[in-house]
Design a protein around this motif. Structure first.
Motif, short mmCIF file in Angstrom:
data_model
loop_
_atom_site.label_atom_id
_atom_site.label_comp_id
_atom_site.label_asym_id
_atom_site.label_seq_id
_atom_site.Cartn_x
_atom_site.Cartn_y
_atom_site.Cartn_z
N ASP A 24 61.56 40.52 46.20
CA ASP A 24 61.65 39.65 45.03
C ASP A 24 61.46 40.44 43.73
N LYS A 25 60.69 41.54 43.78
CA LYS A 25 60.36 42.31 42.58
C LYS A 25 61.18 43.60 42.44
N PHE A 26 61.59 44.19 43.57
CA PHE A 26 62.22 45.50 43.53
C PHE A 26 63.52 45.49 44.34
N TRP A 27 64.13 46.67 44.50
CA TRP A 27 65.36 46.78 45.28
C TRP A 27 65.04 46.85 46.76
N TRP A 28 66.07 46.74 47.60
CA TRP A 28 65.86 46.62 49.04
C TRP A 28 65.11 47.81 49.64
N GLY A 29 65.26 49.00 49.08
CA GLY A 29 64.61 50.17 49.64
C GLY A 29 63.10 50.16 49.50
N ALA A 30 62.57 49.30 48.63
CA ALA A 30 61.12 49.26 48.42
C ALA A 30 60.37 48.89 49.69
N VAL A 31 60.98 48.08 50.57
CA VAL A 31 60.28 47.67 51.79
C VAL A 31 60.01 48.85 52.71
N PHE A 32 60.83 49.89 52.62
CA PHE A 32 60.63 51.06 53.48
C PHE A 32 59.62 52.04 52.91
N LEU A 33 59.23 51.85 51.65
CA LEU A 33 58.25 52.74 51.04
C LEU A 33 56.81 52.30 51.29
N TYR A 65 63.82 42.00 58.90
CA TYR A 65 64.37 40.66 58.99
C TYR A 65 64.79 40.12 57.62
N LEU A 66 63.97 40.39 56.61
CA LEU A 66 64.27 39.89 55.27
C LEU A 66 65.13 40.85 54.46
N ALA A 67 65.12 42.13 54.82
CA ALA A 67 65.84 43.12 54.02
C ALA A 67 67.34 43.16 54.33
N VAL A 68 67.75 42.60 55.47
CA VAL A 68 69.15 42.70 55.88
C VAL A 68 70.13 42.16 54.84
N PRO A 69 69.93 40.96 54.28
CA PRO A 69 70.92 40.47 53.30
C PRO A 69 71.07 41.39 52.09
N ALA A 70 69.94 41.89 51.56
CA ALA A 70 70.01 42.72 50.36
C ALA A 70 70.66 44.07 50.64
N LEU A 71 70.29 44.71 51.74
CA LEU A 71 70.89 46.01 52.04
C LEU A 71 72.35 45.86 52.46
#
Length: 466
Positions: free
Chosen positions: A167-176, A37-43
Motif C-alpha cells: 500500500d505504501k511502496f512498490w512491489w519489491g518492498a515485500v522482498f526487502l 499471495y498479495l504481491a502477485v497482482p502488482a508484480l
C-alpha cells in the motif's frame, strides 16, 4: 566440537537469548512463503510474466527449499550448524535484494529459487542448534514450541505486513523485509550461538547429494503438476523418475562407507511414528485449508482480503496451541498427547463435513479445531523426531522432519484437490444446479482460471461442488 559428549544439563540465560535469535530465521522464512499471495497482482503489472512464468515465480521458492532441506541439514552436521546458519543468512539477504529489484520475470524466478535454497539452510540449522543447546526434555520441547510458534506467526504476519508495504511502496518492498533482520542475525549469532559439528566429519558424497536432491525435486514437481493441471502422464512420469532415483539413492547409502543419510534412524520407532504423524497432520491441514479459502471466495462470494482476514482465527489457534503444547507435555506423555491432537483434527474435519452450505460460524469453528489439533501434533512431532536422533545427526533429522512436513502439505493439496475436482465433475455430469452458470460444468481452461463467473479471485482451479 563433538556433540556426542555434551553434558545433560539445563539451559541458562544465554541459551534462551540464543533461542530468540534462532526464532528470527524461522519467522522470516515462513513470512516469505506467504507474502507472495498479495504481491502477485502488482508484480504481474510491473513485470508482465506469462502464465507459466507466474506459476514459477510462486512455486520456485517452496520447490527448491523442499529439494535441499535434507542435504543442507546433513551439510550442517559436517561443516558446522552455526556456520551453515550464517551462510544461509547471507544468501537469504542477497537473494531478497535480487528479488526486490528484479528487472524481469526470469530474474525474479531465479531469485526466488535462490531464496528457497537459502531457506533450506536456515530451517534445519535452527532445529539442530536447538537440539544441541537444550538437553533437558521439558526445556527442549518449550524451545521447539517457541520456534514453531514463530513459524506459524510468520504465515499469518506475511500477508498483513506485505499488504501494508504494498500500500505504501512498490512491489519489491515485500522482498526487502528479511534484509535488516538477517543482518541483525549475522551480527549477534556468533556471540550467542555455540558451534556444533562432528570432530571428524565425513566428506559429502556428491553423487548421493545429487541423487537425493533430484529425487525430492522430481517427486515434489510431479505432485505440484497434479495440483495445478490434474493427474496426467507428465506428472506421474516425474513421480516415477523420482522414485527410481530414490531407489538408487537408497542402494548407494547401503554400500558406501559414509552415507549421506543414516537410514538406521528409520529403525527407531519414535522417529518413524513421529515422522508419519507429521506428514498425516500437514496432509490433512493443507488439503482442507485450501478448500476453506476457496469456499469463502467461490461459494460465499468474499473478496481475497476478507477471506484472508477470516483465516486469522485458525492461525491464532495454531499459535496458541504451539505455545501450550510444551506445558501439556509436562503432564501428559507425548505419545498419547499426539494421539489426542490427531483425534481433535479428525473431530474438526467431521464438523466441516456436516457444516451447512452457508454456515460461516460452523466453517470457522471446524477450521479452528483442526488448527488446534495440528499445532499440537507438529510441535511435539518435530521435537520427538529431532530428539530421537543422535546429537551428531541432529541436522539430518531436522532436514528429514522439515521435508516430511513439506511433502505432506504438497500431497494434501495435490491429492485432495484431485479428489475434489473429480467429485465436482461427477456432480456436474448430472446437470448444472439451478442458479449456477453453465460454464461451471466445464473444466477451467488454465490453472489460474476461476471455475465459475461468480469467483472474485483467480486463485484456484477447483470449485466447491456442494
Amino acid at each position: 566440537m563433538d556433540t556426542t559428549a555434551l553434558p545433560q544439563q539445563k539451559a541458562g540465560r544465554k541459551e534462551w537469548i540464543g533461542l530468540a535469535v534462532l526464532a528470527l530465521p524461522a519467522l522470516l522464512v515462513s513470512m516469505d512463503m506467504t507474502v507472495m499471495y498479495l504481491a502477485v497482482p502488482a508484480l504481474s503489472t510491473a513485470l508482465k510474466p506469462d502464465s507459466v512464468q507466474l506459476l514459477w515465480i510462486s512455486d520456485s521458492y517452496g520447490f527448491l527449499e523442499a529439494g535441499f532441506l535434507i542435504t543442507m541439514g546433513t551439510l550442517g552436521d559436517r561443516i558446522g550448524r552455526r556456520r551453515l546458519l550464517l551462510i544461509g543468512g547471507v544468501a537469504f539477504a542477497i537473494a531478497s535484494v535480487a528479488a526486490a529489484f528484479s528487472p524481469g520475470a526470469l530474474t525474479l524466478i531465479f531469485a526466488r529459487g535462490m531464496l528457497g535454497i537459502a531457506g533450506a539452510t536456515l530451517l534445519p540449522s535452527t532445529l539442530s542448534i536447538i537440539r544441541n543447546m537444550f538437553h533437558d526434555e521439558a526445556q527442549r520441547t518449550t524451545a521447539i514450541g517457541a520456534r514453531t510458534t514463530c513459524f506459524s506467526a510468520g504465515t499469518m504476519l506475511g500477508p498483513l505486513i506485505g499488504g501494508f508495504l504494498l500500500d505504501k511502496f512498490w512491489w519489491g518492498a515485500v522482498f526487502l523485509m528479511p534484509v535488516p533482520v538477517m543482518l541483525l542475525l549475522l551480527l549477534i549469532a556468533p556471540r550467542l550461538l555455540p558451534e556444533f559439528r562432528a570432530t571428524r566429519p565425513a566428506p559429502m558424497d556428491l553423487v548421493s547429494t545429487g541423487l537425493l536432491v533430484m529425487t525430492v525435486l522430481a517427486v515434489i514437481y510431479g505432485i505440484k503438476q497434479i495440483s495445478q493441471t490434474g493427474a496426467g502422464v507428465l506428472s506421474f512420469a516425474f513421480i516415477v523418475v523420482g522414485l527410481v532415483l530414490g531407489a538408487a539413492f537408497w542402494n548407494r547409502q547401503r554400500t558406501i562407507k559414509d552415507p549421506l543419510v543414516d537410514f538406521s534412524l528409520f529403525r527407531n520407532r519414535t522417529f518413524t511414528t513421529s515422522l508419519s504423524a507429521l506428514m498425516i497432520s500437514l496432509f490433512t491441514w493443507s488439503g482442507i485449508f485450501l478448500f476453506v479459502s476457496q469456499y469463502l471466495q467461490l461459494v460465499l462470494g468474499m473478496d481475497a482480503v476478507t477471506a484472508g482476514l477470516l483465516t486469522i482465527p485458525s492461525a491464532a489457534a495454531s499459535i496458541v496451541v504451539c505455545s501450550l503444547a510444551p506445558v501439556l507435555a509436562r503432564r501428559i506423555r507425548r505419545g498419547p498427547l499426539m494421539t489426542i491432537g490427531l483425534t481433535v483434527m479428525g473431530a474438526g474435519a467431521a464438523a466441516l463435513a456436516f457444516t451447512g452450505t452457508h454456515d460461516l460460524a460452523g466453517l470457522l469453528t471446524g477450521s479452528v479445531v483442526i488448527s488446534l489439533g495440528c499445532g499440537t501434533v507438529v510441535t511435539l512431532g518435530i521435537d520427538m523426531v529431532v530428539a530421537s536422533a543422535p546429537p551428531q545427526s541432529a541436522g539430518a533429522a531436522a532436514g528429514i522432519s522439515e521435508t516430511s512436513t513439506t511433502l505432506g502439505s504438497a500431497l494434501g493439496i495435490a491429492l485432495l484437490g484431485s479428489i475434489w475436482t473429480a467429485a465436482y465433475r461427477a456432480r456436474m455430469d448430472f446437470g448444472v444446479p439451478a442458479g449456477i452458470s453453465s460454464r461451471c460444468g466445464k473444466p477451467p481452461a488454465t490453472p489460474l482460471e476461476p471455475p465459475c463467473p461468480r469467483a472474485s479471485s483467480s486463485v484456484s482451479r477447483w470449485a466447491p461442488f456442494l
